[in-house]
Design an enzyme around this catalytic site. Structure first.
Site, mmCIF file in Angstrom:
data_model
loop_
_atom_site.group_PDB
_atom_site.id
_atom_site.type_symbol
_atom_site.label_atom_id
_atom_site.label_comp_id
_atom_site.label_asym_id
_atom_site.label_seq_id
_atom_site.Cartn_x
_atom_site.Cartn_y
_atom_site.Cartn_z
ATOM 1 N N HIS A 260 10.371 4.295 -2.667
ATOM 2 C CA HIS A 260 9.974 3.880 -1.177
ATOM 3 C C HIS A 260 9.416 2.417 -1.394
ATOM 4 O O HIS A 260 9.537 1.552 -0.434
ATOM 5 C CB HIS A 260 8.429 4.666 -1.181
ATOM 6 C CG HIS A 260 7.461 4.949 -2.527
ATOM 7 N ND1 HIS A 260 8.234 4.851 -3.955
ATOM 8 C CD2 HIS A 260 6.443 4.356 -2.858
ATOM 9 C CE1 HIS A 260 7.190 4.712 -4.518
ATOM 10 N NE2 HIS A 260 6.062 4.700 -4.203
ATOM 11 N N PHE B 106 4.717 5.061 -13.445
ATOM 12 C CA PHE B 106 3.264 4.872 -13.534
ATOM 13 C C PHE B 106 2.689 5.970 -12.290
ATOM 14 O O PHE B 106 3.717 6.702 -11.673
ATOM 15 C CB PHE B 106 2.705 3.676 -13.020
ATOM 16 C CG PHE B 106 2.847 2.919 -11.623
ATOM 17 C CD1 PHE B 106 4.173 2.704 -11.143
ATOM 18 C CD2 PHE B 106 1.951 3.321 -10.637
ATOM 19 C CE1 PHE B 106 4.312 2.324 -9.979
ATOM 20 C CE2 PHE B 106 2.048 2.732 -9.384
ATOM 21 C CZ PHE B 106 3.461 2.342 -9.031
ATOM 22 N N TYR C 237 1.883 9.104 -10.219
ATOM 23 C CA TYR C 237 2.432 10.225 -10.296
ATOM 24 C C TYR C 237 3.901 10.595 -10.760
ATOM 25 O O TYR C 237 4.595 11.582 -10.615
ATOM 26 C CB TYR C 237 2.181 10.818 -8.711
ATOM 27 C CG TYR C 237 0.789 10.896 -8.154
ATOM 28 C CD1 TYR C 237 -0.028 11.842 -8.390
ATOM 29 C CD2 TYR C 237 0.350 9.929 -7.364
ATOM 30 C CE1 TYR C 237 -1.296 11.890 -8.100
ATOM 31 C CE2 TYR C 237 -1.045 9.873 -6.844
ATOM 32 C CZ TYR C 237 -1.793 10.877 -7.115
ATOM 33 O OH TYR C 237 -2.925 10.911 -6.743
ATOM 34 N N ASP D 52 0.894 -1.199 0.021
ATOM 35 C CA ASP D 52 -0.002 0.039 -0.098
ATOM 36 C C ASP D 52 0.968 1.254 -0.256
ATOM 37 O O ASP D 52 1.927 1.229 0.789
ATOM 38 C CB ASP D 52 -1.071 0.053 1.305
ATOM 39 C CG ASP D 52 -2.002 1.013 0.993
ATOM 40 O OD1 ASP D 52 -3.006 0.909 -0.105
ATOM 41 O OD2 ASP D 52 -2.116 2.015 1.750
HETATM 42 P P1 ITT Z 1 -3.348 -2.464 -5.437
HETATM 43 O O1 ITT Z 1 -3.893 -2.147 -4.035
HETATM 44 O O2 ITT Z 1 -4.031 -3.518 -6.346
HETATM 45 O O3 ITT Z 1 -1.941 -2.978 -5.018
HETATM 46 P P2 ITT Z 1 -3.564 0.378 -6.190
HETATM 47 O O4 ITT Z 1 -3.166 1.112 -7.323
HETATM 48 O O5 ITT Z 1 -4.952 0.116 -5.737
HETATM 49 O O6 ITT Z 1 -3.017 -1.099 -6.194
HETATM 50 P P3 ITT Z 1 -2.940 1.734 -3.687
HETATM 51 O O7 ITT Z 1 -4.031 1.436 -3.202
HETATM 52 O O8 ITT Z 1 -1.376 1.434 -2.998
HETATM 53 O O9 ITT Z 1 -2.778 0.569 -4.918
HETATM 54 O O10 ITT Z 1 -2.589 3.090 -4.318
HETATM 55 C C1 ITT Z 1 -1.411 3.592 -4.664
HETATM 56 C C2 ITT Z 1 -1.402 4.939 -5.505
HETATM 57 O O11 ITT Z 1 -0.517 5.864 -5.156
HETATM 58 C C3 ITT Z 1 -1.232 4.508 -7.127
HETATM 59 O O12 ITT Z 1 -2.435 4.403 -7.477
HETATM 60 C C4 ITT Z 1 -0.471 5.867 -7.427
HETATM 61 O O13 ITT Z 1 -1.354 7.071 -7.717
HETATM 62 C C5 ITT Z 1 0.291 6.224 -6.123
HETATM 63 N N1 ITT Z 1 1.606 5.705 -6.233
HETATM 64 C C6 ITT Z 1 2.114 4.715 -5.327
HETATM 65 N N2 ITT Z 1 3.296 4.423 -5.424
HETATM 66 C C7 ITT Z 1 3.558 5.021 -6.694
HETATM 67 C C8 ITT Z 1 4.585 5.100 -7.408
HETATM 68 O O14 ITT Z 1 5.834 4.340 -7.232
HETATM 69 N N3 ITT Z 1 4.701 5.741 -8.526
HETATM 70 C C9 ITT Z 1 3.739 6.521 -8.858
HETATM 71 N N4 ITT Z 1 2.744 6.440 -8.353
HETATM 72 C C10 ITT Z 1 2.495 5.765 -7.157
#
Ligand code: ITT
Length: 214
Positions: free
Chosen positions: A198, A170, A172, A85
């Protein structure tokens, strides 16, 4: 093909990577391989998306949400499970969007690159007038294997650009200028991003703890 049929052909242990994000999967799988694990994604494991998944991320911390996802998928598989997350935290916005990063633009009708574009536009609008533009990404990675539950977190600092640079990564990434790489995450290679990101930090710390416990 939940790992079982491949057991004879590969000595590496299989782990279910519990994410629906192709971007996360592309970053996590090589780190697992480096540590001697074989990543199995949810589709390959035959775990179709279900409405219950939407309800998993209701906590206020990345750690609790990551653990909730890992537990949910561990109950649906016989493999050890790794879940992530993560999100972006902006100083000028008191740490927002944080755990709400994915749906920050409030566009439930969008997904994939269209959702990323809407979120990025919203980020630029929210930071209009902010001169420092300081931000960091945070990731919590969780591991659930039977009764074993392990969580590790990682962060990376930078600033939000006025306009996108590159189209790699992907979410941001094209707007995130990394302090450590002195470049946008949209222009660096996946390996470069992983070294300081991160997610790279969280997953490597997690796998070290998993290795120490086995
Ligand atoms: P899962 O829960 O299925 O793993 P998700 O896309 O729903 O996938 P999150 O709820 O953890 O994942 O949301 C993470 C969001 O934060 C993601 O959609 C991006 O907008 C942002 N994000 C997290 N890590 C990132 C990264 O490495 N690069 C760019 N954006 C990131």
């Amino acid at each position: 093909m939940q790992g079982g049929g491949e057991r004879g052909t590969s000595p590496r242990r299989a782990v279910l990577v519990a994410t629906r994000s192709a971007g996360k999967l592309r970053e996590i799988a090589p780190m697992l391989a480096e540590a001697g694990w074989r990543a199995i994604d949810l589709d390959s494991a035959g775990i179709a998306e279900s409405p219950g998944e939407e309800l998993l991320e209701t906590a206020e911390t990345f750690e609790e949400n990551a653990l909730a996802k890992a537990r949910y998928f561990a109950a649906r598989s016989r493999l050890p499970v790794l879940a992530d997350d993560s999100g972006l935290m902006c100083d000028a916005l008191g740490g927002a969007p944080g755990v709400y990063s994915k749906r920050w633009s409030a566009r439930p009708d969008l997904s994939g690159v269209a959702l990323d574009a809407a979120n990025n536009a919203h980020l630029l609008a929210m930071l209009r007038g902010d001169v420092t533009r300081r931000a960091r990404y945070r990731c919590a990675a969780a591991w659930v294997d039977g009764a074993t539950e392990i969580v590790a977190a990682g962060e990376t600092a930078g600033r939000i650009l006025e306009a996108a640079e590159g189209d790699g990564g992907f979410g941001y990434d094209p707007l995130f200028f990394s302090d450590e790489l002195a470049a946008s995450f949209g222009v660096v290679s996946r390996a470069e991003k992983s070294r300081v990101s991160h997610r790279g930090r969280a997953v490597r710390a997690l796998l070290q703890k998993v290795g120490a416990g086995s």
